[in-house]
Design an enzyme around this catalytic site. Structure first.
Site, PDB file in Angstrom:
ATOM      1  N   LYS A 139     -21.637  -6.569   3.117  1.00  0.00           N
ATOM      2  CA  LYS A 139     -20.491  -5.892   2.393  1.00  0.00           C
ATOM      3  C   LYS A 139     -19.972  -7.269   1.363  1.00  0.00           C
ATOM      4  CE  LYS A 139     -18.115  -3.240   4.983  1.00  0.00           C
ATOM      5  NZ  LYS A 139     -16.673  -2.429   5.020  1.00  0.00           N
ATOM      6  N   THR A 195      -4.078   4.902  -1.574  1.00  0.00           N
ATOM      7  CA  THR A 195      -4.955   5.432  -0.634  1.00  0.00           C
ATOM      8  C   THR A 195      -5.616   6.634  -0.925  1.00  0.00           C
ATOM      9  OG1 THR A 195      -3.412   6.738   0.699  1.00  0.00           O
ATOM     10  CG2 THR A 195      -3.603   4.382   1.294  1.00  0.00           C
ATOM     11  N   TYR A 196      -6.480   6.994  -0.056  1.00  0.00           N
ATOM     12  CA  TYR A 196      -7.368   8.127  -0.565  1.00  0.00           C
ATOM     13  C   TYR A 196      -7.370   9.120   0.830  1.00  0.00           C
ATOM     14  CZ  TYR A 196     -11.164   9.597  -3.778  1.00  0.00           C
ATOM     15  OH  TYR A 196     -11.949  10.159  -4.852  1.00  0.00           O
ATOM     16  N   GLU A 243       0.593  -1.114  -0.034  1.00  0.00           N
ATOM     17  CA  GLU A 243      -0.062   0.128   0.046  1.00  0.00           C
ATOM     18  C   GLU A 243       0.960   1.219   0.000  1.00  0.00           C
ATOM     19  OE1 GLU A 243      -3.732   0.216   2.212  1.00  0.00           O
ATOM     20  OE2 GLU A 243      -2.887   2.070   3.177  1.00  0.00           O
ATOM     21  N   ALA A 291     -20.219   2.674   3.200  1.00  0.00           N
ATOM     22  CA  ALA A 291     -19.469   2.014   2.171  1.00  0.00           C
ATOM     23  C   ALA A 291     -20.273   1.003   1.266  1.00  0.00           C
ATOM     24  CB  ALA A 291     -18.417   1.382   2.915  1.00  0.00           C
ATOM     25  N   ALA A 350      -8.606  12.071   3.816  1.00  0.00           N
ATOM     26  CA  ALA A 350      -9.911  12.074   4.570  1.00  0.00           C
ATOM     27  C   ALA A 350     -10.900  13.177   3.577  1.00  0.00           C
ATOM     28  CB  ALA A 350      -9.485  12.714   5.849  1.00  0.00           C
ATOM     29  N   GLN A 390      -7.446  -3.989   8.205  1.00  0.00           N
ATOM     30  CA  GLN A 390      -6.725  -2.919   8.902  1.00  0.00           C
ATOM     31  C   GLN A 390      -5.527  -3.574   9.618  1.00  0.00           C
ATOM     32  OE1 GLN A 390      -5.255  -0.115   9.464  1.00  0.00           O
ATOM     33  NE2 GLN A 390      -7.298   0.719   9.123  1.00  0.00           N
TER      34      GLN A 390
END
Length: 285
Positions: free
Chosen positions: A164, A48-49, A17, A124, A51, A174
């Site tokens: 999901k 990643t994105y 990542e 999400a 906040a 995580q």
């Protein structure tokens, strides 16, 4: 073969990542890191994105650069916070034009000041449904082995994750530090009828102050034994080696437990990830 779901169906994956750089010097650092990790043959990397969707354009820029300038397969993070359905539709069109085939659909974090633009998505799961409905992407979601910090309880967290994974192809967790957190998560999902691949995320810890901040945001626990080991280090170099040793041991335990892949959080640096891969040797095959 570019879709992550297909890669996971064939065998165990290795992935990294990265986060989008915010300066020219950070961009050069990321470029060097990708060049140094690419020879390890990662099955994919994730970008990643920020906040509240603050890095949406930088994320797309990095993903586009990887598609055109490297042989590494990128997976773009996409969050629902602060996004309209029009925003998401436009981003997905752009990603398809780039040849991107993998998306990680996330709830996302609010900016540190708590502000965010109004959006069309609350959860999400709503974003996931829109991405999956295109039929153009292999879609992943996030999993929290120690329960999402905003979940009311463990049962509700697992039920929401199972919902999901009825739609998504896989999950990436995580970070956590005890293999039992991962195996319990897999067992709890299996009890709910879910057998989709759950790829563990591993964060090598070389800086206690930094990891405490990140763990507080993610809901992860930093165990006392890890703190004791790192505090025993006499130098930064020794602390780094301890962090590499502990992360390598966790990776080995996860492979022994049947993990379908390993996802290493690099913090845009290559040295630690490279050494972990060396330590794993043929165990990862």
């Amino acid at each position: 073969m570019a879709r992550i779901a297909d890669k996971l169906a064939v065998g165990r994956t290795l992935s990294f990542e990265f986060f989008p750089p915010k300066s020219a010097s950070a961009q050069m650092t990321l470029g060097r890191t990708v060049a140094e990790l690419a020879p390890l043959g990662p099955d994919f990397v994730s970008i990643t994105y920020g906040a509240g969707g603050s890095d949406r354009h930088r994320t797309a820029d990095v993903v586009g650069w990887m598609r055109t300038e490297t042989d590494v397969e990128p997976m773009a993070h996409l969050t629902c916070v602060g996004h309209t359905r029009t925003d998401v539709a436009a981003l997905l069109v752009d990603y398809r034009r780039m040849g991107v085939e993998n998306i990680l659909a996330l709830g996302g974090d609010l900016p540190a000041d708590g502000s965010t633009q109004a959006g069309d998505y609350r959860y999400a799961l709503d974003l996931l449904a829109d991405v999956a409905a295109t039929g153009c992407f292999s879609v992943g979601v996030a999993a929290h082995p120690e329960v999402h910090p905003r979940s009311p309880d463990r049962a509700a967290d697992r039920k929401h994750l199972a919902d999901k994974l009825q739609i998504a192809d896989f999950a990436i967790t995580q970070f956590f530090f005890d293999v039992e957190h991962y195996t319990r998560l897999v067992d709890e999902l299996a009890a709910l009828g879910i057998d989709k691949p759950i790829v563990p995320g591993i964060m090598p810890v070389t800086n206690l102050a930094q990891i405490h901040r990140m763990a507080k945001m993610s809901g992860s626990e930093v165990p006392g034994w890890l703190v004791d080991r790192l505090e025993s280090a006499r130098t930064d170099a020794e602390a780094k080696q301890i962090g590499i040793e502990l992360a390598s041991a966790l990776c080995t335990d996860l492979i022994d437990a049947g993990a379908p892949g390993l996802h290493l959080y690099t913090l845009n640096r290559s040295e630690v990830a490279k050494q972990i891969r060396v330590n794993l040797g043929s165990v990862l095959v």
